[in-house]
Design an enzyme around this catalytic site. Sequence first.
Site, PDB file in Angstrom:
ATOM      1  N   GLY A  48    -114.899 -47.242 -31.322  1.00 49.49           N
ATOM      2  CA  GLY A  48    -115.858 -45.587 -31.969  1.00 49.49           C
ATOM      3  C   GLY A  48    -116.986 -46.488 -32.818  1.00 49.49           C
ATOM      4  CB  SER A  55    -115.351 -48.337 -35.771  1.00 48.01           C
ATOM      5  OG  SER A  55    -114.000 -49.045 -35.427  1.00 48.01           O
ATOM      6  CG  ASP A  56    -111.388 -42.883 -34.573  1.00 45.55           C
ATOM      7  OD1 ASP A  56    -111.216 -43.754 -34.004  1.00 45.55           O
ATOM      8  OD2 ASP A  56    -111.332 -41.806 -34.136  1.00 45.55           O
ATOM      9  CD1 TRP A  57    -107.971 -48.721 -31.851  1.00 48.79           C
ATOM     10  CD2 TRP A  57    -108.791 -48.324 -34.331  1.00 48.79           C
ATOM     11  NE1 TRP A  57    -106.893 -49.304 -33.104  1.00 48.79           N
ATOM     12  CE2 TRP A  57    -107.476 -49.625 -34.497  1.00 48.79           C
ATOM     13  CE3 TRP A  57    -108.972 -47.438 -35.192  1.00 48.79           C
ATOM     14  CZ2 TRP A  57    -107.144 -49.974 -35.501  1.00 48.79           C
ATOM     15  CZ3 TRP A  57    -108.979 -48.607 -36.254  1.00 48.79           C
ATOM     16  CH2 TRP A  57    -107.873 -49.067 -36.689  1.00 48.79           C
ATOM     17  CE1 TYR A  97    -112.550 -43.037 -31.436  1.00 46.63           C
ATOM     18  CE2 TYR A  97    -112.177 -41.612 -30.995  1.00 46.63           C
ATOM     19  CZ  TYR A  97    -112.344 -42.672 -31.224  1.00 46.63           C
ATOM     20  OH  TYR A  97    -111.390 -43.246 -31.325  1.00 46.63           O
TER      21      TYR A  97
END
Length: 851
Positions: free
Chosen positions: A230, A226-228, A195
């Site tokens: 992010g 990607s991170d959620w 993030y």
Amino acid sequence: MGNDEFNVEDTLNQLTLPEKIKLLTGQGWWHTESIPRVGIQSMRLSDGPNGARGTRFFNGVPSSCLPASSGLGSSFDVELARKVGEALGDECRAKSVHVSLAPTVNIQRSPLGGRGFESFSEDPYLNGTIAAAYINGLQSKGVSSTIKHFVANDQEFERFSISSDVSERALREIYLKPFQIAIKESNPWALMSAYNRVNGLHVSENKRLLTDILRNEWGFKGTIISDWIGVYSTTGSIKAGLDLEMPGPSVMRGKAVERALIAQKLTIKDIDERVIKILELYKHAEASGIPFDGPEGFIDTPKQRQVLRTAAADTIVLLKNEKGLLPLSAQHSKKIAVIGPNAKYGTPSGGGSASLRSTYTVSPLEGITEAAKEIGAEVTYAIGATSHKYLPVLDPFIRNPQDGNPGALVQFWNAQPSDDFLADKVDNRKTLPKADWSTATYGTNCLMADGIDDTKVNTICWIRYSTKFIPDEDGDYDIGMSIAGSGNLYVDGQLTIDLRNSPPGGTFFGLGSPDVRTVLKGLKKNEEYALEVRIANKEFIERGPPFICWGGVRLGGIKQVDADAAIKEAVELAEKSDVAIVIVGLNGDWETEGNDRCDMELPGSTNRLVAEVLKANTSVVVVNQTGTPVRMPWVHEAHTLVQDFYGGNELGNGLADILFGKVNPSAKLSITFPKRLEDSPSYPSFSDKGQEAGKILYNEGIFVGYRGYEIRNLEPLFPFGHGLSYSDFEYSALEVSSVTSKGEFSVSFTVANKSTIDGREVVQVYITDPESTLPKAVKELKGFAKIALRANEHKTTKIELNRDALAYYDEQQGCWVAEKGVFRIAVGASLQDIRLKIETVLEETFTWRGL
């Protein structure tokens, strides 16, 4: 595991531009987009590092909960890590999951990190080596591993925006290194971007990190996810090399990609490069034989239970056993007092995205009670103190009012069902109109971010959660509630907690209200009390939560505990027992994604409880159950001390196996336990207290964890690598080979079990470079082995080392340097318990880049 016929290049050529753009973003929370025209189906993804939750936070399918990663790192056992990875792979296959969002290999920079329990170690070599074994086990089942969070995502404070400002040398030697090792040794098929920013630029749009280092320098071939929520840019993230934005529907891609193509900020080549990586991940899913859009089940077999039990025991560290009290014996342990807040309530995991609905949980009290039966011992229990941040969930004590089964009823209306829906009092005799959709749920902690039939329930809706609470004891009860939305708690129709105009609090990843508590007086055992939560989510939705969420409710409760009376009861119980086992610690409310801890303290009157019990009985075992270090002001009085990381489903049995000697402890600390927070190398530059204009300065440089304690000559509470056994081990005959021109050499030594008890010893190899041009750590872990030895057996072990054991990163040259000169080699049972020393020589300096 299926076929290998999927052709990435042919499929790419068949896709239209809109189809390619569609593939760049997920479909909902846990799936990728499908393109049926060319035979592409939706891949399923799932959290997380200690178990496969599946596709739902709300009403999730049960799953095996694996031990916390900080415990797995402390096992120093690559074979165990592989078996845990295989167990996770089996669980993923049962849930039709193609991509597991694990493991976490961020460095445990501070004891306060909210997700510290998710990571293996403060040491990059141990971290990356255990991760590689875990990944190899997981991917042997055809399930893609997603190593995360790349990189320097080491705190939860302002995690979406904070900049981790770190020197290039520290970035390379400490924070990137576990990723580099795992990629070299296991080839994960996916990687998750972090993030945060690194040195001012978000990782998800950082071309130097994602492309120049990860792909070009290291040769990473996998997919970058990607991170959620992010992803913060369209052109920037695609140009940087980020392949898949999660979750869907798209925020930064979709139509925005079309606009960027028109403006020629992006080219078709840019899009194709990203799509190819997604198709390569799909190729693994296709080959796995895991069904697409398949059912969600779980694994609960004798074999799986044994893996979980072994893992739970083998991640427990025996810190002190000064009087030989452990293992407990039938001769001296006829009456056993089990005391403490972490005894009765099993805590299999930390909180946040790592949490899941365990198929079952064996509490420490249950495990000890069962083991005590085998030696004819009597077990009694007292809570002694409470340690919760939020009141314990009411799951064991609730019944669905509709059918009487365990759980609750949740109903949804798309229009306000009555004018007095959130009145100061509700009339349960008044019938509300039929709900637009309803479902049963199993517990009192419900984040309604998924698991809702969105074909029947609008985003803005009205929710009623109803259940019957049946106390197991007479008394006054503390009841607490937090919600995501605006609403009330009614008990038997009476307004009890009002959260209609509540500010945001800390629950539900920061979306929820504060936790508000009240007291219900004079409740009777086995009587039914109607609990009803009514929520209107319009204002909540209009505030714009960062992900799809209809709302949330968390109800907790516990019989009131008077601190003085509880400690008095515990002390009296300890006084009349042969042995007292005091089980204290933290839980998933304190150690969780979204929040760092404020301090290293055990909560409430826990420390006082431990101190008083230690005075009351000379035979006390203190068990600390946390994912990361805590302060222990009573440590000098505690002659028997056990560190029990969150142990998953079998945490109670694993602990009992250690305490009663069925398993000889063999784990050693993968993180340093400081005496006080101020001794931590990252102090005070961490979390909210260390932030400076939106950034965190990594002031300690390469001196993270034990490196920082040694360079400052600062004594920790317990050093890195420390852990005791019921066996006694002797080291001898250390030899070292000559170092080749490529930096390869080996050390060999003999370890003997001098006791009458079979055991396993973790031997650790540390390297010192006393002539280095640049400052280096006093010692660095560069090798280890776990050796099983029968009573009175000895074995000679050889550990192979390479250029990485000799090197530092030179920022000016932009490369790794193995500098000629003398290197000291220390072999020991811990960082501070060095048994053997020897020297070797590298004749000529050499440099390199890449893996």
